[in-house]
Write an enzyme that holds these catalytic residues in place. Structure first.
Site, PDB file in Angstrom:
ATOM      1  CD  GLN A 269     -13.430   8.515   8.271  1.00  0.00           C
ATOM      2  OE1 GLN A 269     -13.909   7.463   8.650  1.00  0.00           O
ATOM      3  NE2 GLN A 269     -14.067   9.305   7.417  1.00  0.00           N
ATOM      4  CG  ASN A 270      -8.517   9.248   3.193  1.00  0.00           C
ATOM      5  OD1 ASN A 270      -9.335   8.398   3.535  1.00  0.00           O
ATOM      6  ND2 ASN A 270      -8.763  10.154   2.267  1.00  0.00           N
TER       7      ASN A 270
ATOM      8  CG  HIS B  68      -8.902   6.061  10.931  1.00  0.00           C
ATOM      9  ND1 HIS B  68      -9.905   5.761  10.038  1.00  0.00           N
ATOM     10  CD2 HIS B  68      -9.507   6.193  12.138  1.00  0.00           C
ATOM     11  CE1 HIS B  68     -11.071   5.731  10.679  1.00  0.00           C
ATOM     12  NE2 HIS B  68     -10.854   6.002  11.945  1.00  0.00           N
TER      13      HIS B  68
ATOM     14  NE  ARG C 155      -3.748   0.385   2.146  1.00  0.00           N
ATOM     15  CZ  ARG C 155      -4.384   0.825   3.233  1.00  0.00           C
ATOM     16  NH1 ARG C 155      -4.509   0.038   4.286  1.00  0.00           N
ATOM     17  NH2 ARG C 155      -4.903   2.025   3.263  1.00  0.00           N
TER      18      ARG C 155
ATOM     19  CB  ALA D  29     -13.585  14.183  -3.836  1.00  0.00           C
TER      20      ALA D  29
HETATM   21  P1  OAD Z   1     -15.252   3.557   2.602  1.00  0.00           P
HETATM   22  O1  OAD Z   1     -14.628   2.669   1.596  1.00  0.00           O
HETATM   23  O2  OAD Z   1     -16.041   2.923   3.684  1.00  0.00           O
HETATM   24  O3  OAD Z   1     -16.202   4.608   1.871  1.00  0.00           O
HETATM   25  C1  OAD Z   1     -15.767   5.318   0.753  1.00  0.00           C
HETATM   26  C2  OAD Z   1     -16.847   6.283   0.335  1.00  0.00           C
HETATM   27  O4  OAD Z   1     -16.346   7.063  -0.726  1.00  0.00           O
HETATM   28  C3  OAD Z   1     -18.140   5.624  -0.167  1.00  0.00           C
HETATM   29  O5  OAD Z   1     -19.259   6.215   0.471  1.00  0.00           O
HETATM   30  C4  OAD Z   1     -18.144   5.948  -1.671  1.00  0.00           C
HETATM   31  O6  OAD Z   1     -19.457   6.151  -2.194  1.00  0.00           O
HETATM   32  C5  OAD Z   1     -17.362   7.236  -1.692  1.00  0.00           C
HETATM   33  N1  OAD Z   1     -16.692   7.534  -2.956  1.00  0.00           N
HETATM   34  C6  OAD Z   1     -16.186   6.688  -3.879  1.00  0.00           C
HETATM   35  N2  OAD Z   1     -15.604   7.365  -4.867  1.00  0.00           N
HETATM   36  C7  OAD Z   1     -15.718   8.685  -4.574  1.00  0.00           C
HETATM   37  C8  OAD Z   1     -15.313   9.885  -5.199  1.00  0.00           C
HETATM   38  N3  OAD Z   1     -14.635   9.870  -6.347  1.00  0.00           N
HETATM   39  N4  OAD Z   1     -15.611  11.067  -4.589  1.00  0.00           N
HETATM   40  C9  OAD Z   1     -16.293  11.090  -3.436  1.00  0.00           C
HETATM   41  N5  OAD Z   1     -16.705   9.984  -2.795  1.00  0.00           N
HETATM   42  C10 OAD Z   1     -16.426   8.798  -3.349  1.00  0.00           C
HETATM   43  O7  OAD Z   1     -14.079   4.476   3.192  1.00  0.00           O
HETATM   44  P2  OAD Z   1     -14.046   5.306   4.556  1.00  0.00           P
HETATM   45  O8  OAD Z   1     -15.365   5.922   4.839  1.00  0.00           O
HETATM   46  O9  OAD Z   1     -12.864   6.196   4.464  1.00  0.00           O
HETATM   47  O10 OAD Z   1     -10.059   2.523   8.596  1.00  0.00           O
HETATM   48  O11 OAD Z   1     -13.762   4.158   5.595  1.00  0.00           O
HETATM   49  C11 OAD Z   1     -13.575   4.483   6.948  1.00  0.00           C
HETATM   50  C12 OAD Z   1     -12.468   3.633   7.543  1.00  0.00           C
HETATM   51  O12 OAD Z   1     -12.739   2.251   7.286  1.00  0.00           O
HETATM   52  C13 OAD Z   1     -11.106   3.846   6.896  1.00  0.00           C
HETATM   53  O13 OAD Z   1     -10.410   4.937   7.452  1.00  0.00           O
HETATM   54  C14 OAD Z   1     -10.402   2.557   7.207  1.00  0.00           C
HETATM   55  C15 OAD Z   1     -11.511   1.584   6.904  1.00  0.00           C
HETATM   56  O14 OAD Z   1     -11.435   0.351   7.554  1.00  0.00           O
HETATM   57  C16 OAD Z   1      -8.786   2.358   8.962  1.00  0.00           C
HETATM   58  O15 OAD Z   1      -7.872   2.177   8.176  1.00  0.00           O
HETATM   59  C17 OAD Z   1      -8.579   2.410  10.419  1.00  0.00           C
END
Ligand code: OAD
Length: 250
Positions: free
Chosen positions: A103-104, A121, A73, A236
Site C-alpha cells: 500500500q506504500n 495505492h 513527501r 519489520a
Molecule cells: P497506518 O499508518 O494506518 O498503519 C501503520 C501500521 O504500521 C500500524 O499498525 C503500526 O502499528 C505499524 N507499525 C509502525 N511501526 C512499525 C514497524 N517498525 N514495523 C512494523 N509495523 C509498524 O498505515 P497503512 O496501514 O499503510 O493510503 O495505511 C493504509 C493506507 O492509509 C495508506 O496506504 C494510505 C493511508 O491513507 C493512501 O495513501 C491511499
C-alpha cells in the site's frame, strides 16, 4: 545481527509454503524514517487532515497546497534508504516465490532489490494529467512556500500525483494482481499495516478463504489481528531478517 526468536509456527509455515504473499503498509518503511499515517503523534494523519490533502475535492479546491505537500513527501523519500526488512524480503524473493503487495507509495522495496512489487495505492514517483491522464516525469524541487502551482499538461489539465486518494478507485490492473496473489498464496504476511483501508484490507480475508495461513507482523494490535492465524509483535526491520535467517538455517 541481534538474536531474535522467530515463532516456530511461522518458520514451519514459511518453509512449507510454495507461494508467499506479503502485504505491506506504512510500518514497513517506518524504520527507514518515513512516517506512518495513523500512529499517534508521528503519523501523517495525526498532523494533517487527509480531507484537505488526499481527496479529489482537495485537489480541485487547492491544487497548490496538495502539490506542495506531495513534493515535500517526494523529497523526504529521496533522503531515506530501504531498511533491513525491505532487504530481507528481497533476499527471500530471490530464491522463493514471494509476491509483494504494497500500500506504500514509496519505492523502497524496489530499491532493496525486490523484482516483483504490486503498488495498489499508486506511487510518489509518478504523476499524470488529471484530465487526459498522460504520464509526466516531474522534477522534484523543495517547495518555496506552502503552495506551489502544479505543472500544466497542455491539454488544459493539471499534472497530479499518481496516488490513489480517498474516494478513488484502486488501479484495476494492480489490484487484479493483488487479488490473484492473495488467492494463490499459501502463506500471507501482513507487515506494518493497520488494516483499516479497504479494499486492500480485504486481501487477508481472501487469502484465508482460500486456505492460506495468515501471519501479522506488527508491534501493535490492528483490525486484522483477530483474523490472523498467528500474530508476531515485532517490527519489520527486526522480524523479517530474523525470519529469512531462520529459514536459511532450517
Ligand atoms: P497506518 O499508518 O494506518 O498503519 C501503520 C501500521 O504500521 C500500524 O499498525 C503500526 O502499528 C505499524 N507499525 C509502525 N511501526 C512499525 C514497524 N517498525 N514495523 C512494523 N509495523 C509498524 O498505515 P497503512 O496501514 O499503510 O493510503 O495505511 C493504509 C493506507 O492509509 C495508506 O496506504 C494510505 C493511508 O491513507 C493512501 O495513501 C491511499
Amino acid at each position: 545481527m541481534k538474536q531474535v526468536d522467530v515463532p516456530e509456527e511461522l518458520v514451519a509455515a514459511a518453509a512449507k509454503a510454495r507461494t508467499v504473499a506479503v502485504l505491506t503498509g506504512a510500518g514497513m518503511s517506518a524504520e527507514s524514517g518515513l512516517p506512518t499515517f495513523r500512529d499517534a503523534q508521528t503519523g501523517l494523519w495525526s498532523k494533517y487532515d487527509p480531507m484537505t490533502l488526499a481527496t479529489p475535492e482537495a485537489w480541485n479546491e487547492d491544487p497548490g497546497l496538495v502539490w506542495a505537500w506531495y513534493q515535500n513527501r517526494r523529497i523526504q523519500l529521496m533522503a531515506v534508504q530501504p531498511n533491513d526488512g525491505h532487504r530481507a524480503l528481497a533476499q527471500w524473493g530471490a530464491c522463493r516465490d514471494v509476491k509483494i503487495v504494497t500500500q506504500n507509495v514509496d519505492d523502497l522495496h524496489e530499491r532493496a532489490g525486490s523484482a516483483e512489487v504490486t503498488h495498489v495505492h499508486g506511487s510518489l514517483l509518478k504523476s499524470h494529467c488529471d484530465t487526459c491522464r498522460t504520464g509526466f516525469d516531474v522534477s522534484v524541487a523543495p517547495p518555496e512556500s506552502e503552495r506551489v502551482a502544479p505543472p500544466d499538461c497542455g491539454c488544459g489539465g493539471k499534472v497530479r500525483p499518481s496516488i490513489v486518494w480517498f474516494g478513488e478507485m484502486l488501479p484495476e490492473v494492480e489490484f487484479g494482481h493483488a487479488v490473484a496473489h492473495a488467492q494463490n498464496c499459501e502463506l500471507m504476511l501482513l507487515v506494518g499495516t493497520s488494516g483499516i483501508v479497504y479494499p486492500a484490507a480485504g486481501l487477508p480475508q481472501l487469502a484465508l478463504s482460500r486456505g492460506a495461513t495468515v501471519v501479522e507482523i506488527n508491534p501493535q494490535e490492528t483490525d486484522l489481528s483477530d483474523r490472523a492465524d498467528l500474530v508476531w509483535r515485532a517490527t519489520a526491520a527486526t522480524a523479517l531478517p530474523a525470519l529469512v535467517e531462520a529459514l536459511a538455517l532450517s
